[in-house]
Design an enzyme around this catalytic site. Structure first.
Site, PDB file in Angstrom:
ATOM      1  CG  HIS A 155      -1.532   1.381   1.463  1.00 37.30           C
ATOM      2  ND1 HIS A 155      -1.206   2.194   2.536  1.00 37.30           N
ATOM      3  CD2 HIS A 155      -2.451   2.074   0.734  1.00 37.30           C
ATOM      4  CE1 HIS A 155      -1.900   3.318   2.465  1.00 37.30           C
ATOM      5  NE2 HIS A 155      -2.663   3.263   1.387  1.00 37.30           N
ATOM      6  CB  SER A 156       0.922   4.283   0.332  1.00 42.04           C
ATOM      7  OG  SER A 156       1.229   5.653   0.168  1.00 42.04           O
TER       8      SER A 156
END
Length: 348
Positions: A155-156
Site C-alpha cells: 500500500h502506498s
C-alpha cells in the site's frame, strides 16, 4: 467508526482478538525457506482463537545488521508467504482488516519497515532513503530465506516498493499487488534541488532532539492527533489498529506518564532520494510479472498515475487495474470493496 454492516461488525470483533496477540511467536528460525517447512516446536505460542488459518497471526522478527525487522505472519507457517509492505509512517497493522478476507492458500508476512512499528530504527547518523532502503530490505529477506517466485502486496510506499523490486528483479517476481499508487512518487528535479538543504537540516534537528523533549500524550490524545493527521483517509477504528504498533509507553526513566510515537522521527524527512518521472517510467518498462493495481477514488493525488500504468503494460505479463470508491487507505477502511479483486488475482 460506525460499522455499516453485520459482516463488518463480525470481522472487527475477530480482529480485536487477533490484534491483542492471539498468537505470539518470536523465533526467526521458524520462517521457512523455499526448501523446508517451518517448525514451531521451540517457539512460544499462545493460541486463543480456533478459527481458520487466515484469522490468526504470529509475531515474528528477522535479524538484520542494525537490529530486527518485526512483523505479523498470517496463516500457515509451512509455506512461502506473500510479503506485505505498508505505507509511509504506517506499520504492519495496516493490513489487519484485509488479510482475514484473503484466500488461505497464501500465508502473508506483513513487515514493519525500518523505523516503523516494532522494527529497529537506523543508528544515529544514518538517513532514511525510503524507496531505495525498501528494495534492499525486501531483497535481504528474500535471500535470507531463499524464497522463489515472490508475491508482493503493498500500500502506498509499500506498493511503490513492490513496483521497484519487480523492476530490479524482473525474473524473480511472480506477481504483485499495489494499492493506490502506480510506482514511486515523482519529483520535479528543480523542486528536489530546492528542498535538499532544508531536508538535511530537518533531519539533523530530529536526530539531535533530546529524548526528554520528545512529545508524549494520553492515549486519547494520540488517537485524535493521528485521526486529524490522516485528514479523513483513516477512520478512528483504523487509527486504533495502527496505534497498537505505532505508539509505546513513555520510558520509565523519563518520569512521566503517557505515550510516544514508536516510529523514528527522522522518517518525517521523506524528500531525499526521490525519483524523476523519467526514472520511474524506465523502471516501469522492466517489469515482467503479473500486476494488480487498485486505485482508490478519490484516493491519493498522483498526476502521472495512468502514464506509469501504461508503461508497465509494455513489458508486464498481465496488468489488471480496478478503480474503487474509497480513501487512500481503502484496504484498512473498506477492505470489503477490494478483497475479491485480490483473491481472483492470486488465483491466476
Amino acid at each position: 467508526m460506525e460499522n455499516n454492516t453485520t459482516e463488518n461488525n463480525t470481522l472487527n470483533g475477530k480482529l480485536h482478538l487477533q490484534s491483542n496477540g492471539n498468537v505470539i511467536l518470536k523465533n526467526e528460525g521458524a520462517i521457512p525457506t523455499s526448501n523446508e517447512s517451518s517448525s514451531t516446536n521451540n517457539s512460544t505460542i499462545e493460541q486463543n482463537h480456533p478459527d481458520s488459518d487466515m484469522k490468526t497471526w504470529e509475531e515474528v522478527s528477522i535479524s538484520v545488521p542494525w537490529g530486527l525487522v518485526c512483523g505479523k505472519w498470517w496463516g500457515p507457517r509451512n509455506k512461502q508467504p506473500i510479503i506485505a509492505i505498508h505505507g509511509w509512517q504506517d506499520n504492519a497493522g495496516t493490513f489487519d482488516r484485509l488479510i482475514p478476507l484473503l484466500t488461505p492458500k497464501h500465508p502473508v508476512l506483513c513487515i514493519d519497515l525500518p523505523g516503523h512499528g516494532k522494527s529497529s530504527k537506523y543508528p544515529q547518523g544514518m538517513h532514511y532513503y525510503l524507496f531505495w532502503d525498501g528494495i534492499s530490505l525486501i531483497r535481504r529477506i528474500v535471500r535470507k530465506h531463499q524464497w522463489k517466485n515472490v508475491i508482493l502486496l503493498g500500500h502506498s510506499l509499500g506498493g511503490a516498493l513492490a513496483f521497484m523490486y519487480a523492476a530490479c528483479f524482473p525474473n524473480e517476481v511472480d506477481k504483485y499487488i499495489s494499492i493506490d499508487i502506480p510506482g514511486p512518487s515523482v519529483r520535479c528535479l528543480k523542486k528536489q534541488a530546492a528542498i535538499t538543504g532544508h531536508s538535511i537540516d530537518k533531519f539533523l534537528d530530529y536526530e539531535e532532539l533530546p529524548e526528554s523533549k520528545i512529545p508524549s500524550y494520553t492515549y486519547n490524545e494520540v488517537i485524535e492527533l493521528v485521526l486529524h493527521a490522516y485528514d479523513g483517509s483513516v477512520d478512528k477504528q483504523g487509527v486504533e489498529i495502527l496505534m497498537k504498533r505505532g505508539m509505546n509507553p513513555v520510558p520509565q526513566h523519563l518520569d512521566r506518564e503517557g505515550y510516544a510515537f514508536a516510529r523514528d522521527l527522522r522518517l518525517k524527512v521523506s524528500g531525499l532520494g526521490m525519483f524523476s518521472k523519467e526514472q520511474v517510467l524506465s523502471y516501469a518498462e522492466r517489469i515482467k510479472c503479473k500486476v494488480l493495481n487498485i486505485r482508490a477514488e478519490p484516493g491519493m493525488k498522483f498526476d502521472v498515475y495512468d502514464e506509469i500504468i501504461d508503461h508497465i503494460k509494455t513489458s508486464a505479463e498481465v496488468v489488471i487495474m480496478h478503480k474503487v470508491p474509497g480513501t487512500h487507505h481503502i484496504h484498512l477502511v473498506n477492505p470489503e470493496r477490494i478483497y475479491k479483486f485480490i483473491n481472483e488475482f492470486l488465483e491466476m
